[in-house]
Design a protein around this motif. Structure first.
Motif, PDB file in Angstrom:
ATOM      1  N   SER A   1      35.915 105.867  55.030  1.00  0.00           N
ATOM      2  CA  SER A   1      34.733 105.818  55.820  1.00  0.00           C
ATOM      3  C   SER A   1      33.731 106.833  55.699  1.00  0.00           C
ATOM      4  N   MET A   2      32.160 106.720  55.510  1.00  0.00           N
ATOM      5  CA  MET A   2      31.499 107.681  55.375  1.00  0.00           C
ATOM      6  C   MET A   2      30.411 107.801  56.469  1.00  0.00           C
ATOM      7  N   HIS A   3      30.916 106.833  57.461  1.00  0.00           N
ATOM      8  CA  HIS A   3      29.917 106.849  58.743  1.00  0.00           C
ATOM      9  C   HIS A   3      30.743 105.916  59.730  1.00  0.00           C
TER      10      HIS A   3
ATOM     11  N   ALA B   1      33.600 105.409  47.058  1.00  0.00           N
ATOM     12  CA  ALA B   1      33.869 105.172  48.254  1.00  0.00           C
ATOM     13  C   ALA B   1      35.569 105.260  48.283  1.00  0.00           C
TER      14      ALA B   1
ATOM     15  N   TYR C   1      21.655 108.889  58.395  1.00  0.00           N
ATOM     16  CA  TYR C   1      22.025 107.542  57.851  1.00  0.00           C
ATOM     17  C   TYR C   1      22.795 106.961  59.289  1.00  0.00           C
TER      18      TYR C   1
ATOM     19  N   CYS D   1      19.996 104.249  55.181  1.00  0.00           N
ATOM     20  CA  CYS D   1      21.445 103.859  54.891  1.00  0.00           C
ATOM     21  C   CYS D   1      21.518 104.459  53.339  1.00  0.00           C
ATOM     22  N   ARG D   2      22.607 104.536  52.894  1.00  0.00           N
ATOM     23  CA  ARG D   2      23.051 104.964  51.365  1.00  0.00           C
ATOM     24  C   ARG D   2      22.880 104.064  50.542  1.00  0.00           C
TER      25      ARG D   2
ATOM     26  N   VAL E   1      33.829 101.403  53.886  1.00  0.00           N
ATOM     27  CA  VAL E   1      32.346 101.456  54.043  1.00  0.00           C
ATOM     28  C   VAL E   1      31.759 100.738  55.467  1.00  0.00           C
TER      29      VAL E   1
ATOM     30  N   ASP F   1      26.435 102.962  56.439  1.00  0.00           N
ATOM     31  CA  ASP F   1      26.390 103.198  54.664  1.00  0.00           C
ATOM     32  C   ASP F   1      25.680 102.373  54.116  1.00  0.00           C
TER      33      ASP F   1
ATOM     34  N   LEU G   1      29.466 104.770  45.288  1.00  0.00           N
ATOM     35  CA  LEU G   1      29.419 105.509  46.189  1.00  0.00           C
ATOM     36  C   LEU G   1      30.635 106.426  46.552  1.00  0.00           C
TER      37      LEU G   1
END
Ligand SMILES: Cc1cc2nc3c(=O)[nH]c(=O)nc-3n(C[C@H](O)[C@H](O)[C@H](O)COP(=O)(O)OP(=O)(O)OC[C@H]3O[C@@H](n4cnc5c(N)ncnc54)[C@H](O)[C@@H]3O)c2cc1C
Length: 457
Positions: free
Chosen positions: A443-445, A440, A6, A268-269, A31, A9, A438
């Motif tokens: 942070s995922m990225h 969420a 990714y 992306c997600r 995110v 996100d 998500l």
């Protein structure tokens, strides 16, 4: 096959106020987002042209201080609004009079429970109807005013969910069925709702019309200080640098990828489509494309003090429908930042398809509305937007789903009400749905999301 890494996100397509406010909510929750905008600038329909020191909006902007999303949207805390004088000025039969909503309507001075019609526009020509013995006011006599004021007071106190549960029909039909006298409809409600909904035929859903009346009765009409572009500008300013990429046209979308015309693919997600209705349906065939109300905004300047002072800071509505202008204001009186010192900015809105020679027709009409010659006024700009405002004919679902699939979401004024409030609220709903999907919380990225894309201008 292995999933590609990714790059970000969530990709948001479209940097109007819906896309930008969703980006704000998502980045605040940790995110990472990239907002891709086809135009060379962010803001979408809320843009402001600068001409010789004037700030000219494309849109005949009318906000209400009672729009909840103006308060609830992170990033708009610093938004300054300039209020019109309470109520509106109504021009009918050569007279202009101020109609104030009941007390509580954003500080209006009218008597509680009554619509208060208080004074003629100084300098406006007086026609036969202004003489004693004829209709005293655009909305009718004292009884009509009291009834209308009571109705506005009631609607201001009605919860939104109760309004949304009411039977739905075209607004014009609903007003007639409720027994509102024709003189009250034509003298006050039609010009007011036309201005608020950009719909002079009152074909809009009665629920949406009631919501517009509720906002009018419980708040004050206002404009953003500095021009319409201040909303997207404030929202974009609050995003991490590089989040908004202008000049990037998205050509296709899926739940995990967008393709762009000239900048390749981004993985992306989740994808949030935040374009106007037509562009959304081009990217996702099957999404509904509504009809649109065309709107033309004409900006003039003059050094004639009669125009500058006669209307003060009021919004002037034409109840006669005696020309193309639905509403007009000396906008530099309301928001002095929109004109250079000592200059006057008059902005006027034409609803529906504009007539041939629109500027001439507008000038002739304005000379009657302001009671002064407009021959020497200078035209600064004529902005015509054929697909300005999505029509909200019944049945209108103003909570249209924003989650199409896990990973694919859509927002914008066409998913809600066709207003700034609707665009922001749809983005609020979409961001909540994405965060829920998500899961969420952080942070995922963390990498620079889209290093190959151009940065916002
Ligand atoms: C003349 C006029 C008068 C109005 N009057 C009022 C009013 O008085 N009061 C009120 O509340 N509202 C009014 N509105 C409505 C208000 O301006 C809109 O509801 C609001 O701005 C919509 O914001 P949005 O983000 O949903 O859409 P938009 O502002 O349309 O943003 C969508 C963005 O998506 C971008 N885009 C489209 N396709 C792509 C693609 N393929 N790739 C990348 N980007 C893409 C577009 O360039 C655009 O920037 C008026 C609008 C107009 C035009």
């Amino acid at each position: 096959m292995l999933e590609p890494a990714y790059q970000v996100d969530v990709v948001i397509v479209g940097a109007g106020i819906a896309g930008l406010s969703a980006a704000h909510r998502l980045t605040s929750a940790g995110v990472t987002t990239a907002v891709l905008e086809a135009a060379p600038y962010a803001g979408g329909r809320m843009s402001t042209e600068k001409v010789d020191g004037f700030r000219l909006d494309r849109i005949g902007q009318l906000l209400s201080t009672s729009y909840p999303e103006l308060r609830l949207t992170p990033g708009l805390d610093a938004l300054a609004v300039r209020r019109f004088a309470p109520g509106v000025l109504l021009h009918r039969d050569g007279r202009a009079q101020r109609a104030l909503p009941p007390a509580g309507g954003g500080g209006a001075r009218g008597a509680r429970g009554a619509l208060h019609v208080v004074r003629a526009l100084a300098g406006a020509p007086r026609g036969a109807a202004g003489t004693p013995g004829r209709t005293a006011a655009p909305v009718g006599g004292a009884v009509d005013q009291a009834r209308l004021g009571a109705a506005l007071g009631r609607i201001a106190a009605t919860p939104v969910e109760r309004i949304l549960a009411r039977p739905e029909m075209p607004a014009g039909q609903a007003l007639a069925q409720r027994g509102v006298p024709a003189r009250t409809i034509d003298g006050f409600l039609r010009p007011l709702l036309a201005a608020l909904l950009c719909d002079p035929e009152l074909s809009t859903s009665s629920r949406c019309a009631d919501l517009a009346l509720r906002a009018f009765a419980s708040g004050r009409l206002c404009v953003p200080e500095g021009g319409a572009e201040m909303l997207p500008e404030l929202l974009a300013r609050g995003l991490p640098p590089g989040t908004v990429r202008t000049g990037v046209r998205v050509t296709s979308v899926s739940t995990t990828r967008v393709s762009t015309a000239e900048h390749g693919e981004i993985h992306c997600r989740a994808v949030l489509l935040a374009t106007d209705a037509r562009a959304a349906a081009e990217l996702l065939p099957g999404l509904r494309v509504p009809d649109f109300h065309p709107v033309t905004v004409v900006h003039h300047t003059t050094d004639d003090p009669a125009a500058a002072f006669s209307a003060g800071t009021s919004l002037l509505l034409d109840a006669d429908r005696g020309g193309p202008v639905a509403h007009t204001a000396v906008l530099s009186n309301v928001d002095p930042s929109r004109a250079p010192a000592g200059r006057v900015l008059i902005s006027s809105t034409v609803l529906g398809p504009p007539p041939q020679g629109v500027d001439t027709a507008v000038r002739i009409h304005l000379s009657r509305l302001y009671g002064t010659s407009t021959r020497r006024w200078e035209t600064l700009a004529v902005h015509h937007t054929p697909e300005a405002v999505p029509a909200m004919r019944p049945p209108h679902d103003l909570r249209r789903p924003v989650r199409l699939l896990a990973g694919l979401y859509v927002c914008g004024d066409h998913r809600d009400t066709s207003t700034v409030q609707g665009a922001l609220h749809s983005a609020h709903r979409a961001a909540s749905a994405i965060l829920a999907d998500l899961g969420a919380a952080g942070s995922m990225h963390t990498a620079d999301p889209t290093p190959t894309l151009p940065r916002a201008a």
